[in-house]
Write a protein that holds these residues in place. Structure first.
Motif, PDB file in Angstrom:
ATOM      1  N   ARG A   1      45.103  24.530  32.245  1.00  0.00           N
ATOM      2  CA  ARG A   1      43.953  25.094  32.977  1.00  0.00           C
ATOM      3  C   ARG A   1      44.351  26.458  33.537  1.00  0.00           C
ATOM      4  O   ARG A   1      44.420  26.669  34.749  1.00  0.00           O
ATOM      5  CB  ARG A   1      43.529  24.153  34.100  1.00  0.00           C
ATOM      6  N   GLN A   2      44.611  27.393  32.618  1.00  0.00           N
ATOM      7  CA  GLN A   2      45.114  28.700  33.046  1.00  0.00           C
ATOM      8  C   GLN A   2      44.144  29.427  33.975  1.00  0.00           C
ATOM      9  O   GLN A   2      44.548  30.021  34.962  1.00  0.00           O
ATOM     10  CB  GLN A   2      45.411  29.580  31.823  1.00  0.00           C
ATOM     11  N   ARG A   3      42.870  29.401  33.634  1.00  0.00           N
ATOM     12  CA  ARG A   3      41.901  30.116  34.462  1.00  0.00           C
ATOM     13  C   ARG A   3      41.922  29.589  35.901  1.00  0.00           C
ATOM     14  O   ARG A   3      41.945  30.361  36.859  1.00  0.00           O
ATOM     15  CB  ARG A   3      40.500  29.964  33.843  1.00  0.00           C
ATOM     16  N   ALA A   4      41.951  28.272  36.048  1.00  0.00           N
ATOM     17  CA  ALA A   4      41.991  27.681  37.388  1.00  0.00           C
ATOM     18  C   ALA A   4      43.283  28.057  38.111  1.00  0.00           C
ATOM     19  O   ALA A   4      43.286  28.348  39.319  1.00  0.00           O
ATOM     20  CB  ALA A   4      41.867  26.161  37.301  1.00  0.00           C
ATOM     21  N   ALA A   5      44.397  28.069  37.363  1.00  0.00           N
ATOM     22  CA  ALA A   5      45.681  28.446  37.961  1.00  0.00           C
ATOM     23  C   ALA A   5      45.639  29.883  38.475  1.00  0.00           C
ATOM     24  O   ALA A   5      46.075  30.180  39.594  1.00  0.00           O
ATOM     25  CB  ALA A   5      46.802  28.281  36.933  1.00  0.00           C
ATOM     26  N   PHE A   6      45.090  30.785  37.651  1.00  0.00           N
ATOM     27  CA  PHE A   6      45.056  32.196  38.045  1.00  0.00           C
ATOM     28  C   PHE A   6      44.063  32.432  39.189  1.00  0.00           C
ATOM     29  O   PHE A   6      44.285  33.297  40.038  1.00  0.00           O
ATOM     30  CB  PHE A   6      44.727  33.066  36.837  1.00  0.00           C
TER      31      PHE A   6
ATOM     32  N   ARG B   1      43.521  30.287  41.536  1.00  0.00           N
ATOM     33  CA  ARG B   1      44.267  29.819  42.718  1.00  0.00           C
ATOM     34  C   ARG B   1      45.225  30.917  43.194  1.00  0.00           C
ATOM     35  O   ARG B   1      45.349  31.170  44.396  1.00  0.00           O
ATOM     36  CB  ARG B   1      45.049  28.551  42.354  1.00  0.00           C
ATOM     37  N   LEU B   2      45.887  31.594  42.254  1.00  0.00           N
ATOM     38  CA  LEU B   2      46.784  32.691  42.629  1.00  0.00           C
ATOM     39  C   LEU B   2      46.011  33.804  43.328  1.00  0.00           C
ATOM     40  O   LEU B   2      46.494  34.393  44.296  1.00  0.00           O
ATOM     41  CB  LEU B   2      47.498  33.245  41.393  1.00  0.00           C
ATOM     42  N   MET B   3      44.795  34.090  42.859  1.00  0.00           N
ATOM     43  CA  MET B   3      43.983  35.134  43.499  1.00  0.00           C
ATOM     44  C   MET B   3      43.625  34.739  44.931  1.00  0.00           C
ATOM     45  O   MET B   3      43.614  35.585  45.829  1.00  0.00           O
ATOM     46  CB  MET B   3      42.709  35.395  42.696  1.00  0.00           C
ATOM     47  N   ASP B   4      43.327  33.458  45.157  1.00  0.00           N
ATOM     48  CA  ASP B   4      43.049  32.998  46.521  1.00  0.00           C
ATOM     49  C   ASP B   4      44.276  33.192  47.411  1.00  0.00           C
ATOM     50  O   ASP B   4      44.169  33.621  48.566  1.00  0.00           O
ATOM     51  CB  ASP B   4      42.658  31.513  46.516  1.00  0.00           C
ATOM     52  N   LEU B   5      45.446  32.885  46.859  1.00  0.00           N
ATOM     53  CA  LEU B   5      46.692  33.065  47.610  1.00  0.00           C
ATOM     54  C   LEU B   5      46.950  34.545  47.888  1.00  0.00           C
ATOM     55  O   LEU B   5      47.449  34.917  48.956  1.00  0.00           O
ATOM     56  CB  LEU B   5      47.865  32.444  46.847  1.00  0.00           C
ATOM     57  N   SER B   6      46.571  35.397  46.929  1.00  0.00           N
ATOM     58  CA  SER B   6      46.708  36.847  47.121  1.00  0.00           C
ATOM     59  C   SER B   6      45.805  37.335  48.248  1.00  0.00           C
ATOM     60  O   SER B   6      46.200  38.174  49.066  1.00  0.00           O
ATOM     61  CB  SER B   6      46.375  37.576  45.810  1.00  0.00           C
ATOM     62  N   THR B   7      44.595  36.815  48.293  1.00  0.00           N
ATOM     63  CA  THR B   7      43.662  37.176  49.372  1.00  0.00           C
ATOM     64  C   THR B   7      44.263  36.817  50.722  1.00  0.00           C
ATOM     65  O   THR B   7      44.218  37.608  51.677  1.00  0.00           O
ATOM     66  CB  THR B   7      42.316  36.452  49.180  1.00  0.00           C
ATOM     67  N   ASP B   8      44.860  35.608  50.808  1.00  0.00           N
ATOM     68  CA  ASP B   8      45.503  35.187  52.055  1.00  0.00           C
ATOM     69  C   ASP B   8      46.651  36.129  52.414  1.00  0.00           C
ATOM     70  O   ASP B   8      46.794  36.542  53.573  1.00  0.00           O
ATOM     71  CB  ASP B   8      46.068  33.763  51.908  1.00  0.00           C
ATOM     72  N   LEU B   9      47.474  36.474  51.426  1.00  0.00           N
ATOM     73  CA  LEU B   9      48.632  37.342  51.659  1.00  0.00           C
ATOM     74  C   LEU B   9      48.198  38.710  52.173  1.00  0.00           C
ATOM     75  O   LEU B   9      48.810  39.278  53.084  1.00  0.00           O
ATOM     76  CB  LEU B   9      49.431  37.507  50.359  1.00  0.00           C
ATOM     77  N   ARG B  10      47.118  39.241  51.603  1.00  0.00           N
ATOM     78  CA  ARG B  10      46.690  40.599  51.965  1.00  0.00           C
ATOM     79  C   ARG B  10      46.105  40.695  53.371  1.00  0.00           C
ATOM     80  O   ARG B  10      45.992  41.783  53.914  1.00  0.00           O
ATOM     81  CB  ARG B  10      45.697  41.117  50.922  1.00  0.00           C
ATOM     82  N   ARG B  11      45.780  39.555  53.954  1.00  0.00           N
ATOM     83  CA  ARG B  11      45.321  39.602  55.355  1.00  0.00           C
ATOM     84  C   ARG B  11      46.458  40.073  56.258  1.00  0.00           C
ATOM     85  O   ARG B  11      46.253  40.826  57.195  1.00  0.00           O
ATOM     86  CB  ARG B  11      44.827  38.212  55.799  1.00  0.00           C
ATOM     87  N   ALA B  12      47.656  39.622  55.960  1.00  0.00           N
ATOM     88  CA  ALA B  12      48.828  40.009  56.760  1.00  0.00           C
ATOM     89  C   ALA B  12      49.517  41.253  56.202  1.00  0.00           C
ATOM     90  O   ALA B  12      50.123  42.023  56.935  1.00  0.00           O
ATOM     91  CB  ALA B  12      49.820  38.851  56.826  1.00  0.00           C
ATOM     92  N   HIS B  13      49.425  41.434  54.871  1.00  0.00           N
ATOM     93  CA  HIS B  13      50.122  42.539  54.192  1.00  0.00           C
ATOM     94  C   HIS B  13      49.132  43.236  53.239  1.00  0.00           C
ATOM     95  O   HIS B  13      49.159  42.989  52.030  1.00  0.00           O
ATOM     96  CB  HIS B  13      51.324  41.999  53.415  1.00  0.00           C
ATOM     97  N   PRO B  14      48.269  44.098  53.775  1.00  0.00           N
ATOM     98  CA  PRO B  14      47.187  44.680  52.966  1.00  0.00           C
ATOM     99  C   PRO B  14      47.653  45.444  51.732  1.00  0.00           C
ATOM    100  O   PRO B  14      46.935  45.494  50.732  1.00  0.00           O
ATOM    101  CB  PRO B  14      46.483  45.634  53.952  1.00  0.00           C
ATOM    102  N   ALA B  15      48.855  46.017  51.762  1.00  0.00           N
ATOM    103  CA  ALA B  15      49.328  46.813  50.619  1.00  0.00           C
ATOM    104  C   ALA B  15      49.884  45.937  49.495  1.00  0.00           C
ATOM    105  O   ALA B  15      50.108  46.431  48.381  1.00  0.00           O
ATOM    106  CB  ALA B  15      50.404  47.798  51.078  1.00  0.00           C
ATOM    107  N   ALA B  16      50.083  44.644  49.753  1.00  0.00           N
ATOM    108  CA  ALA B  16      50.670  43.748  48.743  1.00  0.00           C
ATOM    109  C   ALA B  16      49.566  43.226  47.814  1.00  0.00           C
ATOM    110  O   ALA B  16      49.268  42.039  47.773  1.00  0.00           O
ATOM    111  CB  ALA B  16      51.396  42.598  49.430  1.00  0.00           C
TER     112      ALA B  16
END
Length: 239
Positions: free
Chosen positions: A181-186, A188-203
């Protein structure tokens, strides 16, 4: 050599068309996705041809292959990405040529990379490798930190001298809930990226997708795709 250049040019054009079509289907601008060509097991001569054909990002996963290749191609305008599991005893060598390490997955590695980057007076970009097949705080089969470990590791990279937190990377899992389920996996990674960018906007870098699943990665929002076989051909078997 001319035959190889023609072959690589044709393969690159096909991959370029696939990325462009995937971007169009997702309503994204082509410029939003960067192609990284994975040159592992292929010679420096191929890297040189790729550079002539306009490739600017290449990736390697084994230091013993990458170090001499990067040295042989040091005159080329290339960014070198290290994408393999990285042992701390290889850090000194890798920091010598890698512009980005995409496989940061533990605090000990962050410490080693930082110490060496400072010693060599280099800035090394880092992606946190996320293991979507890991338990909440475990590690994946192919390296990577569980989603629950991203925040702590990202903060560590962000504070580490000589390192720059650039974002996240994943390899589509072969086991667990995202297997096949590659699309679902990716996504999920985008959701994690959104979370990360709240604390680290340049990442804001998201490295996902390879030859077989780059379309799913682009659809999900990946900023970088790592393509080897579709550009260079099926790899020779290593003994």
């Amino acid at each position: 050599m001319t035959d190889r250049k023609d072959e690589l040019a044709a393969n690159l054009a096909k991959v370029e068309n696939r990325i462009a079509a995937a971007c169009a289907a997702a309503g994204r601008a082509r410029e939003e996705v960067t192609l990284i060509v994975v040159t592992k097991t292929y010679p420096a001569g191929d890297v040189r041809i790729l550079s002539e054909l306009g490739v600017r990002h290449v990736a390697e996963n084994r230091d013993q292959d990458a170090a001499p290749k990067a040295a042989a191609c040091s005159d080329l305008p290339l960014a070198w990405h290290f994408v393999g599991q990285l042992q701390t005893n290889k850090v000194r060598s890798v920091v010598g040529y890698a512009d980005l390490v995409q496989s940061v997955d533990r605090s000990k590695l962050v410490t080693a990379l930082s110490k060496e980057a400072v010693r060599q007076e280099r800035e090394v970009g880092c992606l946190i490798q996320v293991a979507l097949d890991a338990g909440e705080n475990g590690r994946g089969e192919r390296g990577g930190v569980a989603p629950g470990g991203i925040e702590e590791l990202a903060d560590l990279v962000a504070k580490a001298p000589g390192l720059r937190l650039d974002g996240l990377m994943t390899v589509a899992p072969l086991t667990g809930e995202y297997a096949g389920r590659q699309r679902a996996a990716f996504e999920r990674l985008m959701d994690l990226s959104t979370d990360l960018r709240r604390a680290h906007p340049a990442a804001n870098m998201v490295s996902a997708g390879m030859s077989a699943d780059l379309e799913e990665a682009v659809a999900a929002g990946a900023t970088h795709v790592r393509v080897g076989t579709a550009v260079l051909g099926v790899r020779p078997r290593l003994g």
